[in-house]
Design a protein around this motif. Structure first.
Motif, short mmCIF file in Angstrom:
data_model
loop_
_atom_site.label_atom_id
_atom_site.label_comp_id
_atom_site.label_asym_id
_atom_site.label_seq_id
_atom_site.Cartn_x
_atom_site.Cartn_y
_atom_site.Cartn_z
N ARG A 161 13.05 27.77 27.79
CA ARG A 161 13.61 28.11 29.11
C ARG A 161 13.46 29.59 29.38
NH1 ARG A 161 19.02 25.87 30.98
NH2 ARG A 161 18.02 26.44 32.91
N SER A 162 12.81 29.91 30.48
CA SER A 162 12.60 31.30 30.87
C SER A 162 13.01 31.45 32.32
CB SER A 162 11.12 31.65 30.70
OG SER A 162 10.91 33.01 30.98
N GLY A 163 13.43 32.65 32.68
CA GLY A 163 13.86 32.89 34.06
C GLY A 163 13.86 34.36 34.38
N ALA A 164 14.40 34.67 35.53
CA ALA A 164 14.46 36.06 35.98
C ALA A 164 15.42 36.86 35.12
CB ALA A 164 14.92 36.10 37.44
N LEU A 165 15.17 38.16 35.05
CA LEU A 165 16.07 39.04 34.31
C LEU A 165 17.40 39.15 35.05
CD1 LEU A 165 13.70 41.99 33.34
CD2 LEU A 165 14.70 40.28 31.81
N PRO A 166 18.53 39.14 34.32
CA PRO A 166 19.82 39.36 34.96
C PRO A 166 19.85 40.76 35.58
CG PRO A 166 20.09 38.62 32.69
CD PRO A 166 18.65 38.92 32.89
N GLU A 167 20.58 40.91 36.66
CA GLU A 167 20.66 42.20 37.33
C GLU A 167 22.06 42.76 37.23
OE1 GLU A 167 18.81 42.56 41.25
OE2 GLU A 167 18.15 40.49 41.00
N CYS A 168 22.15 44.04 36.96
CA CYS A 168 23.43 44.75 36.98
C CYS A 168 23.38 45.68 38.18
CB CYS A 168 23.62 45.54 35.69
SG CYS A 168 25.19 46.39 35.64
N ILE A 169 24.30 45.48 39.11
CA ILE A 169 24.26 46.22 40.37
C ILE A 169 25.56 47.01 40.52
CG2 ILE A 169 24.17 45.97 42.87
CD1 ILE A 169 22.68 43.28 42.31
N GLU A 170 25.43 48.32 40.73
CA GLU A 170 26.61 49.15 40.97
C GLU A 170 26.76 49.34 42.48
OE1 GLU A 170 28.37 53.51 39.72
OE2 GLU A 170 26.66 52.69 38.65
N ALA A 171 27.93 48.98 42.99
CA ALA A 171 28.15 49.06 44.44
C ALA A 171 29.65 49.03 44.72
CB ALA A 171 27.46 47.88 45.12
N SER A 172 30.02 49.37 45.96
CA SER A 172 31.42 49.27 46.37
C SER A 172 31.80 47.79 46.44
CB SER A 172 31.61 49.91 47.75
OG SER A 172 31.00 49.09 48.75
N LYS A 173 33.09 47.51 46.50
CA LYS A 173 33.54 46.11 46.57
C LYS A 173 32.97 45.39 47.79
CE LYS A 173 37.60 45.93 43.76
NZ LYS A 173 36.94 45.77 42.53
N GLU A 174 32.96 46.08 48.92
CA GLU A 174 32.41 45.47 50.14
C GLU A 174 30.92 45.21 49.99
OE1 GLU A 174 32.67 43.67 53.77
OE2 GLU A 174 34.34 44.41 52.58
N GLN A 175 30.18 46.15 49.41
CA GLN A 175 28.75 45.95 49.16
C GLN A 175 28.53 44.79 48.19
OE1 GLN A 175 28.01 49.98 47.82
NE2 GLN A 175 26.73 50.40 49.62
N GLN A 176 29.39 44.69 47.17
CA GLN A 176 29.28 43.58 46.22
C GLN A 176 29.48 42.25 46.93
OE1 GLN A 176 31.90 44.20 42.84
NE2 GLN A 176 31.34 46.36 42.78
N LYS A 177 30.54 42.17 47.74
CA LYS A 177 30.83 40.93 48.47
C LYS A 177 29.66 40.57 49.38
CE LYS A 177 33.38 40.67 52.22
NZ LYS A 177 32.67 39.98 53.26
N ASN A 178 29.11 41.55 50.10
CA ASN A 178 27.98 41.29 51.00
C ASN A 178 26.75 40.83 50.23
OD1 ASN A 178 29.54 41.98 53.20
ND2 ASN A 178 28.82 44.09 53.27
N PHE A 179 26.49 41.45 49.07
CA PHE A 179 25.35 41.04 48.25
C PHE A 179 25.52 39.60 47.77
CE2 PHE A 179 23.32 40.34 44.19
CZ PHE A 179 22.03 40.77 44.42
N ILE A 180 26.71 39.28 47.26
CA ILE A 180 26.98 37.93 46.77
C ILE A 180 26.86 36.91 47.90
CG2 ILE A 180 28.77 36.42 45.79
CD1 ILE A 180 29.76 39.03 44.29
N THR A 181 27.41 37.23 49.07
CA THR A 181 27.33 36.33 50.22
C THR A 181 25.87 36.10 50.61
OG1 THR A 181 29.47 37.07 51.05
CG2 THR A 181 27.99 36.03 52.65
N ARG A 182 25.10 37.17 50.72
CA ARG A 182 23.68 37.06 51.08
C ARG A 182 22.93 36.23 50.04
NH1 ARG A 182 23.48 42.02 52.14
NH2 ARG A 182 22.62 42.73 50.18
N TYR A 183 23.20 36.49 48.77
CA TYR A 183 22.53 35.74 47.70
C TYR A 183 22.85 34.24 47.80
CZ TYR A 183 20.90 34.19 43.18
OH TYR A 183 20.23 33.52 42.19
N CYS A 184 24.12 33.93 48.00
CA CYS A 184 24.53 32.52 48.11
C CYS A 184 23.91 31.83 49.32
CB CYS A 184 26.05 32.41 48.15
SG CYS A 184 26.83 32.82 46.58
#
Length: 135
Positions: free
Chosen positions: A39-62
């Protein structure tokens, strides 16, 4: 003893996720599961951002990966609660938002079910426990 089996290889995760998980492993090194071969896949990403930026990133990703389940790792249980509330209150998200906290009043939190289309929020400290519960 009878009825107990030791799982020596990680069959659930991609190699990249298993390698990341090994960095958080705190048990004896001889108990570390072997890495997946196939099993192979994309590398996990560690993203540093404000809480609002995190929420927006997660929402966009979903929204762009509607069949995916994702994990959100926080530093503290206070941050888990805050992120859970932010994501659960986002009307654009159709994903089930679940979290794991070990202290305080946790009766108001849904039981973790690790289903598709879910967002699981927990602390870095609980990542090993999450892997054991995931089916």
């Amino acid at each position: 003893p009878d009825g107990q089996y030791k799982i020596a290889r990680n069959y659930r995760n991609t190699r990249q996720i298993a390698e990341l998980a090994q960095q958080f492993y705190t048990g004896a090194s001889d108990n570390l599961p072997k890495l997946p071969d196939k099993r192979s896949g994309a590398l996990p990403e560690c993203i540093e951002a404000s809480k609002e930026q995190q929420k927006n990133f997660i929402t966009r990703y979903c929204l762009n990966n509607s069949r995916s389940s994702i994990g959100v790792l926080c530093i503290s249980q206070k941050e888990v609660k805050s992120m859970h509330e932010m994501l659960a209150g986002d009307a654009k998200l159709r994903n089930r938002v679940e979290s794991f906290i070990s202290k305080g009043n946790s009766e108001d939190r849904p039981r973790l079910q690790f289903e598709k289309n879910s967002i699981t929020v927990t602390t870095y400290h609980r990542i090993r426990g999450l892997a054991k519960t995931n089916h």
